[in-house]
Design a protein around this motif. Structure first.
Motif, PDB file in Angstrom:
ATOM      1  N   VAL A 111     128.319  28.923  44.518  1.00 23.42           N
ATOM      2  CA  VAL A 111     129.482  29.810  44.461  1.00 23.42           C
ATOM      3  C   VAL A 111     130.618  29.107  43.731  1.00 23.42           C
ATOM      4  CG1 VAL A 111     131.229  31.018  45.830  1.00 23.42           C
ATOM      5  CG2 VAL A 111     128.853  30.981  46.603  1.00 23.42           C
ATOM      6  N   ILE A 112     131.165  29.789  42.737  1.00 26.04           N
ATOM      7  CA  ILE A 112     132.334  29.281  42.012  1.00 26.04           C
ATOM      8  C   ILE A 112     133.430  30.336  42.126  1.00 26.04           C
ATOM      9  CG2 ILE A 112     133.273  28.608  39.772  1.00 26.04           C
ATOM     10  CD1 ILE A 112     130.464  27.699  38.973  1.00 26.04           C
ATOM     11  N   VAL A 113     134.611  29.890  42.553  1.00 22.65           N
ATOM     12  CA  VAL A 113     135.765  30.787  42.651  1.00 22.65           C
ATOM     13  C   VAL A 113     136.758  30.400  41.564  1.00 22.65           C
ATOM     14  CG1 VAL A 113     137.682  31.558  44.097  1.00 22.65           C
ATOM     15  CG2 VAL A 113     135.456  31.080  45.137  1.00 22.65           C
ATOM     16  N   VAL A 114     137.134  31.374  40.757  1.00 18.71           N
ATOM     17  CA  VAL A 114     138.143  31.157  39.725  1.00 18.71           C
ATOM     18  C   VAL A 114     139.341  32.026  40.118  1.00 18.71           C
ATOM     19  CG1 VAL A 114     138.668  31.232  37.271  1.00 18.71           C
ATOM     20  CG2 VAL A 114     136.332  30.803  38.013  1.00 18.71           C
ATOM     21  N   TRP A 115     140.494  31.398  40.255  1.00 14.56           N
ATOM     22  CA  TRP A 115     141.689  32.104  40.719  1.00 14.56           C
ATOM     23  C   TRP A 115     142.428  32.767  39.556  1.00 14.56           C
ATOM     24  CZ3 TRP A 115     142.281  33.121  45.663  1.00 14.56           C
ATOM     25  CH2 TRP A 115     141.603  32.325  46.588  1.00 14.56           C
ATOM     26  N   GLY A 116     143.077  33.866  39.863  1.00 12.41           N
ATOM     27  CA  GLY A 116     143.830  34.618  38.864  1.00 12.41           C
ATOM     28  C   GLY A 116     144.887  33.785  38.171  1.00 12.41           C
ATOM     29  N   CYS A 117     145.565  32.906  38.926  1.00 13.78           N
ATOM     30  CA  CYS A 117     146.618  32.083  38.318  1.00 13.78           C
ATOM     31  C   CYS A 117     146.034  31.095  37.308  1.00 13.78           C
ATOM     32  CB  CYS A 117     147.432  31.360  39.387  1.00 13.78           C
ATOM     33  SG  CYS A 117     146.490  30.235  40.438  1.00 13.78           S
ATOM     34  N   GLU A 118     144.820  30.605  37.570  1.00 12.79           N
ATOM     35  CA  GLU A 118     144.137  29.714  36.617  1.00 12.79           C
ATOM     36  C   GLU A 118     143.899  30.445  35.302  1.00 12.79           C
ATOM     37  OE1 GLU A 118     140.715  26.954  37.813  1.00 12.79           O
ATOM     38  OE2 GLU A 118     140.699  28.514  39.357  1.00 12.79           O
ATOM     39  N   ILE A 119     143.408  31.667  35.425  1.00 15.64           N
ATOM     40  CA  ILE A 119     143.082  32.437  34.224  1.00 15.64           C
ATOM     41  C   ILE A 119     144.352  32.817  33.478  1.00 15.64           C
ATOM     42  CG2 ILE A 119     141.992  34.535  33.345  1.00 15.64           C
ATOM     43  CD1 ILE A 119     139.968  34.266  35.618  1.00 15.64           C
ATOM     44  N   LYS A 120     145.435  33.107  34.204  1.00 16.40           N
ATOM     45  CA  LYS A 120     146.713  33.397  33.540  1.00 16.40           C
ATOM     46  C   LYS A 120     147.146  32.207  32.690  1.00 16.40           C
ATOM     47  CE  LYS A 120     148.754  36.776  36.632  1.00 16.40           C
ATOM     48  NZ  LYS A 120     149.815  37.096  37.589  1.00 16.40           N
ATOM     49  N   ARG A 121     147.001  30.996  33.262  1.00 15.25           N
ATOM     50  CA  ARG A 121     147.349  29.787  32.497  1.00 15.25           C
ATOM     51  C   ARG A 121     146.433  29.641  31.279  1.00 15.25           C
ATOM     52  NH1 ARG A 121     148.139  27.465  37.494  1.00 15.25           N
ATOM     53  NH2 ARG A 121     146.111  26.438  37.518  1.00 15.25           N
ATOM     54  N   MET A 122     145.150  29.943  31.469  1.00 16.52           N
ATOM     55  CA  MET A 122     144.190  29.845  30.358  1.00 16.52           C
ATOM     56  C   MET A 122     144.549  30.829  29.246  1.00 16.52           C
ATOM     57  SD  MET A 122     140.703  29.525  32.611  1.00 16.52           S
ATOM     58  CE  MET A 122     139.562  29.702  31.249  1.00 16.52           C
ATOM     59  N   MET A 123     145.012  32.021  29.627  1.00 18.23           N
ATOM     60  CA  MET A 123     145.349  33.043  28.634  1.00 18.23           C
ATOM     61  C   MET A 123     146.593  32.659  27.834  1.00 18.23           C
ATOM     62  SD  MET A 123     144.534  36.340  31.030  1.00 18.23           S
ATOM     63  CE  MET A 123     144.642  37.697  29.892  1.00 18.23           C
ATOM     64  N   LYS A 124     147.470  31.861  28.447  1.00 14.82           N
ATOM     65  CA  LYS A 124     148.713  31.471  27.783  1.00 14.82           C
ATOM     66  C   LYS A 124     148.559  30.224  26.912  1.00 14.82           C
ATOM     67  CE  LYS A 124     151.853  33.339  31.247  1.00 14.82           C
ATOM     68  NZ  LYS A 124     152.774  33.000  32.336  1.00 14.82           N
ATOM     69  N   ASP A 125     147.642  29.327  27.298  1.00 13.73           N
ATOM     70  CA  ASP A 125     147.543  28.035  26.636  1.00 13.73           C
ATOM     71  C   ASP A 125     146.099  27.749  26.250  1.00 13.73           C
ATOM     72  OD1 ASP A 125     147.586  25.376  25.863  1.00 13.73           O
ATOM     73  OD2 ASP A 125     148.807  24.705  27.552  1.00 13.73           O
ATOM     74  N   GLU A 126     145.842  27.691  24.949  1.00  7.41           N
ATOM     75  CA  GLU A 126     144.476  27.514  24.444  1.00  7.41           C
ATOM     76  C   GLU A 126     143.871  26.172  24.863  1.00  7.41           C
ATOM     77  OE1 GLU A 126     142.109  27.624  20.212  1.00  7.41           O
ATOM     78  OE2 GLU A 126     144.059  28.611  20.344  1.00  7.41           O
ATOM     79  N   VAL A 127     144.692  25.126  24.915  1.00  7.34           N
ATOM     80  CA  VAL A 127     144.207  23.802  25.322  1.00  7.34           C
ATOM     81  C   VAL A 127     143.713  23.850  26.770  1.00  7.34           C
ATOM     82  CG1 VAL A 127     144.852  21.388  25.715  1.00  7.34           C
ATOM     83  CG2 VAL A 127     145.705  22.600  23.699  1.00  7.34           C
ATOM     84  N   VAL A 128     144.488  24.486  27.631  1.00  7.46           N
ATOM     85  CA  VAL A 128     144.093  24.649  29.036  1.00  7.46           C
ATOM     86  C   VAL A 128     142.818  25.474  29.116  1.00  7.46           C
ATOM     87  CG1 VAL A 128     144.766  25.641  31.262  1.00  7.46           C
ATOM     88  CG2 VAL A 128     146.455  24.416  29.903  1.00  7.46           C
ATOM     89  N   ALA A 129     142.709  26.508  28.304  1.00  8.65           N
ATOM     90  CA  ALA A 129     141.536  27.385  28.311  1.00  8.65           C
ATOM     91  C   ALA A 129     140.280  26.608  27.930  1.00  8.65           C
ATOM     92  CB  ALA A 129     141.739  28.560  27.354  1.00  8.65           C
ATOM     93  N   ILE A 130     140.360  25.804  26.902  1.00  7.95           N
ATOM     94  CA  ILE A 130     139.200  25.032  26.454  1.00  7.95           C
ATOM     95  C   ILE A 130     138.786  24.023  27.517  1.00  7.95           C
ATOM     96  CG2 ILE A 130     138.434  23.306  24.758  1.00  7.95           C
ATOM     97  CD1 ILE A 130     140.227  24.845  22.704  1.00  7.95           C
ATOM     98  N   GLU A 131     139.772  23.335  28.088  1.00  6.34           N
ATOM     99  CA  GLU A 131     139.500  22.325  29.114  1.00  6.34           C
ATOM    100  C   GLU A 131     138.855  22.955  30.349  1.00  6.34           C
ATOM    101  OE1 GLU A 131     142.465  19.804  31.782  1.00  6.34           O
ATOM    102  OE2 GLU A 131     142.614  19.258  29.660  1.00  6.34           O
ATOM    103  N   ARG A 132     139.436  24.057  30.823  1.00  3.50           N
ATOM    104  CA  ARG A 132     138.900  24.718  32.026  1.00  3.50           C
ATOM    105  C   ARG A 132     137.533  25.332  31.734  1.00  3.50           C
ATOM    106  NH1 ARG A 132     136.832  25.184  36.414  1.00  3.50           N
ATOM    107  NH2 ARG A 132     137.388  26.804  37.877  1.00  3.50           N
TER     108      ARG A 132
END
Length: 142
Positions: A111-132
């Motif tokens: 089971v993997i849980v991905v939180w909405g706030c994580e994805i919001k950060r990923m949508m705003k910052d490409e570096v964060v998105a690639i890392e996550r």
């Protein structure tokens, strides 16, 4: 001209979608481009995971911080009006989640849980998105 009335909390909450939310679609596209193939809202499993990757036996839940009471998150709070109702509802969601996760793990499904706030950060910052995304791929494969 007719005045527009402000929405009540009930009307506002009724408009919240449970499937195909922006964070969920963002994560789906990201995983698809990484080469993962999945099932959506797989009803054969407890909790109907948002994404199920049969090849790796991985269930992914995209949880909204409000609805699933993400700890220490600024998006997670219990509304002040009708406090008891919301407290019972949201705590019930958390308990149901725990039960579903335990059932899935007992079936040998990760089971993997991905939180909405994580994805919001990923949508705003490409570096964060690639890392996550890279971290998520490692979690799925291992």
């Amino acid at each position: 001209m007719k005045e527009k009335k402000p929405m009540t909390r009930s009307q506002n909450m009724a408009r919240v979608k449970s499937k195909n939310t922006k964070p969920e679609v963002f994560l789906r596209k990201l995983l698809w481009h990484k080469g993962f193939r999945y099932r959506l809202n797989y009803k054969e499993l407890p909790g109907s995971p948002d994404l199920y990757i049969p090849k790796y036996r991985v269930a992914i839940f995209v949880n909204g911080c409000f609805w699933h009471m993400h700890e220490n998150c600024r998006y997670s709070s219990i509304p002040k009006s009708n406090y008891e109702f919301w407290e019972n509802k949201l705590e019930g969601n958390v308990e149901r989640d725990k039960k579903n996760y335990a059932q899935l793990e007992s079936m040998g499904i990760k089971v993997i849980v991905v939180w909405g706030c994580e994805i919001k950060r990923m949508m705003k910052d490409e570096v964060v998105a690639i890392e996550r995304a890279d971290n998520l791929v490692c979690e799925i494969i291992n």
